[in-house]
Structures are given as C-alpha cells and as structure tokens.
Design an enzyme around this catalytic site. Structure first.
Site, mmCIF file in Angstrom:
data_model
loop_
_atom_site.group_PDB
_atom_site.id
_atom_site.type_symbol
_atom_site.label_atom_id
_atom_site.label_comp_id
_atom_site.label_asym_id
_atom_site.label_seq_id
_atom_site.Cartn_x
_atom_site.Cartn_y
_atom_site.Cartn_z
ATOM 1 N N HIS A 65 0.841 -1.199 0.000
ATOM 2 C CA HIS A 65 0.000 0.000 0.000
ATOM 3 C C HIS A 65 0.875 1.247 0.000
ATOM 4 O O HIS A 65 1.959 1.267 0.590
ATOM 5 C CB HIS A 65 -0.934 -0.002 1.214
ATOM 6 C CG HIS A 65 -2.182 -0.807 0.990
ATOM 7 N ND1 HIS A 65 -2.918 -1.362 2.011
ATOM 8 C CD2 HIS A 65 -2.828 -1.146 -0.166
ATOM 9 C CE1 HIS A 65 -3.965 -2.002 1.508
ATOM 10 N NE2 HIS A 65 -3.931 -1.890 0.194
ATOM 11 N N ASP A 67 0.940 4.129 1.453
ATOM 12 C CA ASP A 67 1.417 4.811 2.655
ATOM 13 C C ASP A 67 2.568 4.074 3.320
ATOM 14 O O ASP A 67 3.121 4.548 4.312
ATOM 15 C CB ASP A 67 0.269 5.019 3.655
ATOM 16 C CG ASP A 67 -0.424 3.727 4.067
ATOM 17 O OD1 ASP A 67 -0.596 2.848 3.206
ATOM 18 O OD2 ASP A 67 -0.809 3.603 5.242
ATOM 19 N N HIS A 269 0.234 3.590 13.787
ATOM 20 C CA HIS A 269 -0.654 3.551 12.618
ATOM 21 C C HIS A 269 -2.042 4.053 13.007
ATOM 22 O O HIS A 269 -3.043 3.358 12.890
ATOM 23 C CB HIS A 269 -0.714 2.123 12.054
ATOM 24 C CG HIS A 269 -1.235 2.057 10.638
ATOM 25 N ND1 HIS A 269 -2.568 1.857 10.352
ATOM 26 C CD2 HIS A 269 -0.599 2.150 9.450
ATOM 27 C CE1 HIS A 269 -2.734 1.832 9.045
ATOM 28 N NE2 HIS A 269 -1.554 2.010 8.472
#
Length: 310
Positions: A65, A67, A269
């Site tokens: 992903h 990010d 996160h």
C-alpha cells in the site's frame, strides 16, 4: 538497540504525523540501522533525526500500500546522491521489485550502490551470526507481513578474578574463551569457557507487524517478544469499522501482546481522526486497561529495546 518512528499515521499524512516508517537503530550491535516501511516523506523525517542514510543496511517492507512504500524511490535516490556506497538489501512481498525497477527506470534515477531486492512469502528471510529474521503473512486487504527480529544469544562476560587465579593475562586467550574454545594450561589442565564465563546474555526479540486485523499468525510472531509494535488504527468502539478495513483497534493490539506474552507494546498507525497526542490518549488508555506496559509511538522519539531476562 533502539526504535525510532519516522511516521505513525494511517493512510495519509496529516499536519501532525507522517505516514508509516520506522528505524531499528543497531549502532552498537551492527553500526547500522534497519528500516521498516517507507511512506512518502520518510527522507524528510530522516533529515529531522540523527539517522544517516549511509548507515542504512536493510529495508523491510510489510506490504505494498502506498502509505508504506511511496517514499522508497526518493529515499534510494537520496542515499546514492549523498554518497552512500555500501550495499543495501531490501525485503518485501512479491511485486516490490517491479515497483522499484519501474520507478527508478522511468525517473532515470541512478543508484551508485549495490541494491539487492529480495521478494518473499514468509519464512526465514535473513540470518547471520548475530540476527535471524522471520516473517509471516497477516490478514489485510492485500498480502501484508509481520517481521520477527531475533538477536542471537551472546557469551557471558569473562570473570577476570577467575582468569587471574589461573594465571592468565589479557590477550588472545580471552578471545578464544569468548568464542567457546577450551584452553590447555601449562600444568596440563584444560580450561573450558564454562569455568570462567558468566551466564550467556539473552538475545532480544523485536516484532514489527504490518497492517492487520486479528489473526492467528500474530501470536507466533510476537511470542515472548521484548518489544511488539502493533497497529492500533481505531478505538475499540469502531471495531466493526476496523474489521471491515482489515485493521486493528487499540484493545485488540493489547490482547495480542497479552496472549503472546510480549514484554512491551508500542501502538502505532493511527487514524487521522485522532488528530494529535491529546486525541491519542484514549487509545493509550484503552490498551493499558488490558496491557499496562503499552506506549504510544511518537515520531522522532527513541524507544530503547530493553533486554528482559526471564
């Protein structure tokens, strides 16, 4: 051994936090640091830290992903432009090599150091005389992996008083005993390492998970870890949202730490809905209600990896 977070936000950066990246500093152990994930803006965060890209030895990517990987091409180019010449190894899921090769080729970026890209699907992905790294698949929208970094046990310290009793002075003999070799003394006796060495120094275990909702592979990765890094995207009141988006809550992170027998937990996160440290305090309180030895990840703050003797 210390852990430094370079980004702690989920999905997109905010004014308060960058997206995911962290550095495991092993300057005393290896004179280098390892990076886990490399979200956009990571190299800017490195400039704000004491880290030097020339000391970067390995990069581990949990999943593909954006990010977690959008900062990679820029960071690799910067390392080369800043004079980094030592080899760099990168580990990640299948597809990471294509992403790196395409990004660097289309941008005509030149890398002046040896870059070794290792794609994996779990198992033992690295081992030398000091460290062993294992990986397992987690449960996310795409393949996401957790990493278990295991420092190998080290010999105990020499008992200098005992060495003197045997008439031994500092020199090569000390090194041989530390390496586990026995020594023939002049009087015919055999001196074994057990005669003069203290108890072995237990190696530390650090577990760093990628994005995941609760799943079976978390526990073997985190078993008896000295430090577990676990995502905590939401408060547990949003556990259905967390499940639907393949993420975890702060309470679920604490449950994993407790069930695995981990010694310390750092949650990270965080969803952008929790805007600053004040808004993150409920996540910390929720995790600590079940697992008291929990900390919030803070960017550019050093977290020592404590050696916990059982």
């Amino acid at each position: 051994m210390e852990l430094e977070f370079l980004g702690t936000n989920a999905g997109v950066p905010s004014l308060q936090r960058n997206v995911t990246s962290m550095a495991l500093r092993m300057y005393e152990e290896r004179r280098s640091f390892w990076m886990f994930d490399c979200g956009e803006g990571t190299q800017h965060q490195i400039l704000r830290s004491s880290l030097k890209l020339s000391k970067l030895e390995k990069i581990f990517i949990t999943h593909l992903h954006g990010d977690h990987i959008f900062g990679l091409p820029g960071l690799l180019s910067s390392r080369s432009n800043q004079g980094g010449t030592t080899p760099l190894q990168l580990y990640g899921p299948p597809g990471i090599k294509k992403y790196i090769d395409t990004s660097l080729t289309l941008s005509q970026s030149r890398i002046e150091f040896e870059l070794e890209v290792n794609e994996h699907t779990g198992g033992v992905i690295f081992e030398d005389g000091e460290v062993r790294v294992e990986s397992r698949l987690l449960e996310h929208r795409i393949d996401s992996y957790g990493y278990r970094i295991m420092e190998k046990d080290k010999p105990g310290s020499l008992d200098l008083k005992r060495m003197a009793e045997y008439g031994l002075k500092p020199g090569p003999i000390y090194g041989r005993l530390k390496r586990g070799e026995s020594i023939d003394l002049e009087d015919g006796r055999v001196l074994t390492p057990a005669d003069v060495l203290g108890a072995p120094k237990k190696g530390r275990v650090v577990t760093i998970l990628g994005d995941t909702r609760p799943c079976a592979n978390v526990l073997p990765l985190a078993e008896q870890a000295d430090l577990l890094v676990h995502e905590a995207t939401f408060l547990h009141e949003l556990h259905e949202t967390a499940h639907n988006y393949h993420h975890s809550t702060a309470l679920q992170a604490a449950e994993a730490a407790r069930d695995a027998g981990a010694k310390e937990l750092i949650i990270t996160h965080f969803s952008s809905r929790y805007k600053d440290m004040e808004h993150l305090q409920p996540l910390l309180a929720e995790a600590r209600s079940l697992f008291p030895k929990t900390l919030l990840a803070e960017e550019l703050v050093l977290f020592p990896v404590t050696r916990h003797e059982d």
